[in-house]
Write an enzyme that holds these catalytic residues in place. Structure first.
Site, PDB file in Angstrom:
ATOM      1  CG  ASN A 179      70.623  68.616  46.028  1.00  0.00           C
ATOM      2  OD1 ASN A 179      69.709  67.962  46.519  1.00  0.00           O
ATOM      3  ND2 ASN A 179      71.574  68.080  45.293  1.00  0.00           N
TER       4      ASN A 179
ATOM      5  CG  HIS B 165      64.590  68.413  55.753  1.00  0.00           C
ATOM      6  ND1 HIS B 165      65.941  68.286  55.519  1.00  0.00           N
ATOM      7  CD2 HIS B 165      64.005  68.543  54.529  1.00  0.00           C
ATOM      8  CE1 HIS B 165      66.157  68.317  54.201  1.00  0.00           C
ATOM      9  NE2 HIS B 165      65.008  68.480  53.587  1.00  0.00           N
TER      10      HIS B 165
ATOM     11  CD  GLU C 118      62.200  70.151  50.867  1.00  0.00           C
ATOM     12  OE1 GLU C 118      62.684  70.563  49.792  1.00  0.00           O
ATOM     13  OE2 GLU C 118      62.900  69.641  51.766  1.00  0.00           O
TER      14      GLU C 118
ATOM     15  NE  ARG D 259      65.918  63.402  41.840  1.00  0.00           N
ATOM     16  CZ  ARG D 259      65.291  62.252  42.040  1.00  0.00           C
ATOM     17  NH1 ARG D 259      65.306  61.332  41.075  1.00  0.00           N
ATOM     18  NH2 ARG D 259      64.655  61.996  43.154  1.00  0.00           N
TER      19      ARG D 259
ATOM     20  CG  HIS E  74      71.576  67.989  53.776  1.00  0.00           C
ATOM     21  ND1 HIS E  74      71.695  67.738  52.426  1.00  0.00           N
ATOM     22  CD2 HIS E  74      70.356  67.541  54.136  1.00  0.00           C
ATOM     23  CE1 HIS E  74      70.580  67.182  51.989  1.00  0.00           C
ATOM     24  NE2 HIS E  74      69.747  67.044  53.001  1.00  0.00           N
TER      25      HIS E  74
ATOM     26  NE  ARG F 197      67.906  38.799  41.032  1.00  0.00           N
ATOM     27  CZ  ARG F 197      67.781  37.477  41.174  1.00  0.00           C
ATOM     28  NH1 ARG F 197      66.628  36.892  40.925  1.00  0.00           N
ATOM     29  NH2 ARG F 197      68.809  36.757  41.519  1.00  0.00           N
TER      30      ARG F 197
ATOM     31  CE  LYS G  49      67.941  61.549  44.651  1.00  0.00           C
ATOM     32  NZ  LYS G  49      68.599  62.732  45.247  1.00  0.00           N
TER      33      LYS G  49
ATOM     34  CD  GLU H 159      70.974  64.678  42.950  1.00  0.00           C
ATOM     35  OE1 GLU H 159      70.008  64.063  43.440  1.00  0.00           O
ATOM     36  OE2 GLU H 159      71.748  65.354  43.625  1.00  0.00           O
TER      37      GLU H 159
ATOM     38  CG  HIS I  55      68.277  70.467  50.466  1.00  0.00           C
ATOM     39  ND1 HIS I  55      67.354  71.383  50.008  1.00  0.00           N
ATOM     40  CD2 HIS I  55      67.547  69.454  50.999  1.00  0.00           C
ATOM     41  CE1 HIS I  55      66.129  70.933  50.246  1.00  0.00           C
ATOM     42  NE2 HIS I  55      66.217  69.763  50.851  1.00  0.00           N
TER      43      HIS I  55
ATOM     44  CE  LYS J 112      61.882  64.992  43.973  1.00  0.00           C
ATOM     45  NZ  LYS J 112      62.043  64.374  45.283  1.00  0.00           N
TER      46      LYS J 112
HETATM   47  N1  LIG Z   1      63.161  59.879  48.776  1.00  0.00           N
HETATM   48  C1  LIG Z   1      63.242  61.190  48.662  1.00  0.00           C
HETATM   49  O1  LIG Z   1      63.397  61.735  47.558  1.00  0.00           O
HETATM   50  C2  LIG Z   1      63.134  62.041  49.888  1.00  0.00           C
HETATM   51  C3  LIG Z   1      62.990  63.418  49.761  1.00  0.00           C
HETATM   52  C4  LIG Z   1      62.851  64.178  50.916  1.00  0.00           C
HETATM   53  C5  LIG Z   1      62.861  63.565  52.167  1.00  0.00           C
HETATM   54  N2  LIG Z   1      63.003  62.217  52.271  1.00  0.00           N
HETATM   55  C6  LIG Z   1      62.998  61.550  53.586  1.00  0.00           C
HETATM   56  O2  LIG Z   1      61.737  61.768  54.203  1.00  0.00           O
HETATM   57  C7  LIG Z   1      61.909  61.664  55.618  1.00  0.00           C
HETATM   58  C8  LIG Z   1      61.126  62.756  56.294  1.00  0.00           C
HETATM   59  O3  LIG Z   1      59.762  62.602  55.963  1.00  0.00           O
HETATM   60  P1  LIG Z   1      58.583  63.361  56.716  1.00  0.00           P
HETATM   61  O4  LIG Z   1      58.953  64.782  56.904  1.00  0.00           O
HETATM   62  O5  LIG Z   1      57.375  63.029  55.946  1.00  0.00           O
HETATM   63  O6  LIG Z   1      58.568  62.760  58.182  1.00  0.00           O
HETATM   64  P2  LIG Z   1      58.391  61.263  58.730  1.00  0.00           P
HETATM   65  O7  LIG Z   1      58.124  60.315  57.657  1.00  0.00           O
HETATM   66  O8  LIG Z   1      59.572  61.021  59.597  1.00  0.00           O
HETATM   67  O9  LIG Z   1      57.080  61.389  59.627  1.00  0.00           O
HETATM   68  C9  LIG Z   1      57.113  62.101  60.832  1.00  0.00           C
HETATM   69  C10 LIG Z   1      55.989  61.636  61.765  1.00  0.00           C
HETATM   70  O10 LIG Z   1      54.704  62.070  61.301  1.00  0.00           O
HETATM   71  C11 LIG Z   1      53.785  60.999  61.347  1.00  0.00           C
HETATM   72  N3  LIG Z   1      52.742  61.260  60.350  1.00  0.00           N
HETATM   73  C12 LIG Z   1      52.800  61.035  59.021  1.00  0.00           C
HETATM   74  N4  LIG Z   1      51.676  61.450  58.436  1.00  0.00           N
HETATM   75  C13 LIG Z   1      50.879  61.940  59.386  1.00  0.00           C
HETATM   76  C14 LIG Z   1      49.576  62.524  59.366  1.00  0.00           C
HETATM   77  N5  LIG Z   1      48.886  62.703  58.244  1.00  0.00           N
HETATM   78  N6  LIG Z   1      49.061  62.913  60.556  1.00  0.00           N
HETATM   79  C15 LIG Z   1      49.762  62.774  61.698  1.00  0.00           C
HETATM   80  N7  LIG Z   1      50.995  62.241  61.771  1.00  0.00           N
HETATM   81  C16 LIG Z   1      51.548  61.827  60.617  1.00  0.00           C
HETATM   82  C17 LIG Z   1      54.649  59.822  61.074  1.00  0.00           C
HETATM   83  O11 LIG Z   1      54.073  58.615  61.489  1.00  0.00           O
HETATM   84  C18 LIG Z   1      55.904  60.136  61.875  1.00  0.00           C
HETATM   85  O12 LIG Z   1      55.755  59.781  63.204  1.00  0.00           O
HETATM   86  C19 LIG Z   1      63.397  61.711  55.880  1.00  0.00           C
HETATM   87  O13 LIG Z   1      63.840  60.427  56.251  1.00  0.00           O
HETATM   88  C20 LIG Z   1      64.003  62.112  54.551  1.00  0.00           C
HETATM   89  O14 LIG Z   1      65.287  61.566  54.352  1.00  0.00           O
HETATM   90  C21 LIG Z   1      63.134  61.456  51.149  1.00  0.00           C
HETATM   91 ZN   LIG Z   2      64.589  68.635  51.559  1.00  0.00          ZN
END
Ligand SMILES: NC(=O)c1ccc[n+]([C@@H]2O[C@H](COP(=O)([O-])OP(=O)(O)OC[C@H]3O[C@@H](n4cnc5c(N)ncnc54)[C@H](O)[C@@H]3O)[C@@H](O)[C@H]2O)c1
Ligand SMILES: [Zn+2]
Length: 359
Positions: free
Chosen positions: A245, A265, A185, A241, A252, A121, A143, A237, A248, A227
């Site tokens: 978007n 993205h 972003e 918040r 998206h 939990r 999130k 949201e 987006h 943020k």
């Molecule tokens: N929770 C939220 O509010 C929120 C907001 C925006 C995006 N997201 C999510 O984030 C994800 C995308 O995240 P991302 O763009 O960070 O990509 P990712 O987490 O998919 O990472 C992409 C690749 O980069 C590698 N990597 C990470 N750090 C590295 C570094 N310092 N050097 C070399 N390689 C590295 C990772 O291992 C992976 O293979 C999506 O799933 C999206 O839905 C969440």
């Molecule tokens: Zn985004």
């Protein structure tokens, strides 16, 4: 060092931003949380580049570190991975006094957050984001998510970490194209919230992109602060918040329709922001020239600077932006610019966003 506080009552937490701080994550955890065991969830690639520094710092403060690996990228965000993590945590006797540490990009952060929020939990969570996107966006705001075969992020929770540690130095190993995703972003939050920051980016963008220490720290700090402020005002949201978007709705859709196969993205969001700025301008909601300034900055960042060409696939785009896929004329919240640094959500039906015959 900059420390930004996310203000959420008794769930408030600090986000610390400092070059070289990876080695001090252990100390921060020991101090802030008093935990004795840390389960570091990461991917093979990130582990190879950065886990040693984290582990050494934990050893220094006698924090027992155990590493759990998940697949790279989006493939980590599954119920199967979550389930495997529960198994490992139980096998190793994790309990409420243990802390889960997400070391990686947004994908790792999302699945670790989900597991931390549901295991027993809820056990303490620390985010150590290693992509620019995760540092300025995904790690802030609580999130969490895993994907479902029917769509991205359909399963998830709101669960705030206890601490976020951002070390801009880790970005040195990040491919340039992924860095640009994070820049998109950063430009986004400046455009919706902070005209002074937008102008600052116009003066400092290239230095940020070259990862020059001071401007990079400054850009991350300002983006995180925006943020954090927005999340502090509207955690779930219900209103404000939604401004995050910006770009987006179309972004998206571009990702879903797939007409720009391989767009990151950030690239999709860049196109979505240009689209939204053009819509804002053509409806007289923001001063003429707003779109041009945004486009110029995106172009300098190596991001797409044109709105997507949706006309040829209008039906697919309409379907992608519709909240309720069956009700075509239902209005949705669309983020428009009032000027650079100020945005607003207005209600628009999908057909008003993508009007017929304007090609
Ligand atoms: N929770 C939220 O509010 C929120 C907001 C925006 C995006 N997201 C999510 O984030 C994800 C995308 O995240 P991302 O763009 O960070 O990509 P990712 O987490 O998919 O990472 C992409 C690749 O980069 C590698 N990597 C990470 N750090 C590295 C570094 N310092 N050097 C070399 N390689 C590295 C990772 O291992 C992976 O293979 C999506 O799933 C999206 O839905 C969440
Ligand atoms: Zn985004």
């Amino acid at each position: 060092v900059s420390v930004i506080q996310v203000m959420l009552g008794d769930r408030s937490y600090p986000i610390a931003i400092r070059s070289g701080s990876l080695a001090d994550v252990g100390e921060a955890i020991a101090k802030e949380l008093g935990a004795r065991r840390a389960f570091v969830v990461t991917t093979p690639r990130v582990a190879e580049a950065h886990a040693t520094a984290v582990a050494a710092g934990m050893a220094r403060v006698h924090l027992a570190e155990e590493r759990l690996l998940v697949p790279e990228g989006e493939r980590a965000k599954t119920l199967r991975t979550a389930s495997r993590l529960y198994d490992e945590l139980l096998d190793r006797g994790a309990e409420r006094g243990s802390v889960l540490v997400g070391l990686g990009g947004g994908a790792v952060g999302d699945v670790v957050g989900f597991v931390a929020s549901t295991f027993l939990r809820g056990i303490p969570l620390v985010q150590v984001p290693t992509t620019l996107l995760a540092q300025v966006d995904a790690s802030v705001g609580g999130k969490t998510a895993v994907n479902h075969p029917r769509g991205k992020n359909l399963i998830g929770t709101f669960y705030q970490p206890r601490l976020v540690c951002i070390d801009p130095d880790v970005l040195a190993t990040l491919p340039a194209r992924m860095r640009r995703s994070g820049i998109a972003e950063i430009i986004k939050v400046a455009a919706i919230w902070d005209a002074v920051f937008f102008a600052w980016l116009e003066s400092n963008l290239e230095a940020v992109m070259r990862l020059v220490r001071e401007p990079l720290e400054e850009a991350i700090t300002r983006a995180v602060a925006i943020k954090a402020e927005v999340v502090g005002l509207d955690e779930r949201e219900a209103g404000l918040r939604a401004l995050l978007n910006f770009g987006h709705t179309l972004g998206h859709a571009i990702e879903n329709v797939g007409s720009y196969r391989g767009a990151t993205h950030g690239e999709a969001v860049a196109m979505g922001m240009v689209f939204a700025a053009a819509l804002s301008e053509s409806r007289g909601l923001c001063p003429a020239g707003t779109r041009a300034r945004l486009v110029a900055l995106l172009a300098r960042a190596g991001l797409p600077s044109a709105a997507p060409d949706w006309h040829a696939q209008r039906d697919a785009y309409l379907r992608a932006i519709s909240v309720d896929k069956k009700i075509r004329d239902e209005k949705l919240g669309f983020v428009v610019l009032r000027e650079l640094g100020r945005a607003e959500v207005i209600g628009l039906a999908p057909a008003e966003i993508l009007p017929e015959g304007t090609a």
